[in-house]
Design an enzyme around this catalytic site. Sequence first.
Site, PDB file in Angstrom:
ATOM      1  N   ASP A   3      -9.930  -4.611  -5.051  1.00  0.00           N
ATOM      2  CA  ASP A   3      -8.903  -3.209  -4.373  1.00  0.00           C
ATOM      3  C   ASP A   3      -9.358  -2.011  -5.508  1.00  0.00           C
ATOM      4  O   ASP A   3      -9.037  -2.110  -6.637  1.00  0.00           O
ATOM      5  CB  ASP A   3      -7.528  -3.592  -4.645  1.00  0.00           C
TER       6      ASP A   3
ATOM      7  N   SER B  62       0.889  -1.086  -0.231  1.00  0.00           N
ATOM      8  CA  SER B  62      -0.046  -0.047  -0.056  1.00  0.00           C
ATOM      9  C   SER B  62       0.891   1.266  -0.008  1.00  0.00           C
ATOM     10  O   SER B  62       1.635   1.658  -1.273  1.00  0.00           O
ATOM     11  CB  SER B  62      -0.820   0.036   1.301  1.00  0.00           C
TER      12      SER B  62
END
Length: 322
Positions: A266, A167
Amino acid sequence: MGSITKEVDKEFLPFVRIYKDGSVERLLGSSYVPPTPQDPETRVSSKDVDISQDPPISARLYLPSLDQTLHQKLPILVYFHGGGFCIESAFSSDHQQYLNSLVAQARVVAVSVEYRLSPEHLLPIAYEDSWAALQWVASNSLNNGADKEPWLMNHGDFKRVFIGGDSAGANIAHNIAMKAGVESLPGDVKILGAFLTHPYFWGSNAIRSEPSEGHDKAFPHLVWNFIYPAAPEGIDNPMINPIAPGAPSLAGLGSSRLLVTVAEKDELRDRGVAYCDKIRKSNWEGEAELVQVDGEDHAFQILHFETENAKNLIKRLASFLK
């Protein structure tokens, strides 16, 4: 005595609350845990070290059990944790669990960097801390003996240095690799490979399957405005949008190998795919690979560590590091 309620100045939910007295409360993230001399399940040892006092940068180091590899040098992984640049830690329980597993399978010496977080330390501070940490790791390759870290000196192979992150940490890994393409590291250490798991990239224009309606109100956009309000070019700053028009060519990535992993559900997925495509179309001379995991969401390999898909992804990352 009744408790004194502090006045809230502003909130960035679900991550943080900032009070008028300047204090910050983090509302998400796993609890801090101490390092372990030897993890009972993976037999990985960990310890905490100070990289720098001013600025305050520290790290958690990991070493696999050394029965078979006593005299063998191991690859070095410099790892950057996720959490939107404003929560989580190198010392948190979920990253400890994840890295114990990855280090045991990949047989690497890992350095998990505790960079400073927003909003107390707005970007670009996290990038500066992370680069300083990589320089510190590389400086252990020099033979001047002062302040050396024994795990890196005795067990680390400085010809096999990797960086990686999830991330926001994957965003850091990309930006560190770009910087390494321009600036040399101590001892002329090179980055052999980088893995970017669910990288946090965004931009002003919707791409691929991203909805264009409300794109500028999407969560990745709001996070960037919160952690780097003064970013030149805003959400199209090359640090968050490496495929923006006018961004430096990705051919300059200072790494020989790249593994980008994305998750089907995602909202950052298309950015990771587009990034990998752009690298392949640039004149970058390395080798790039993209892995998509179906049915999963952001950072599942850490947040849902026990699942089959999480275990398979960690195994895949481990084989990249081997």
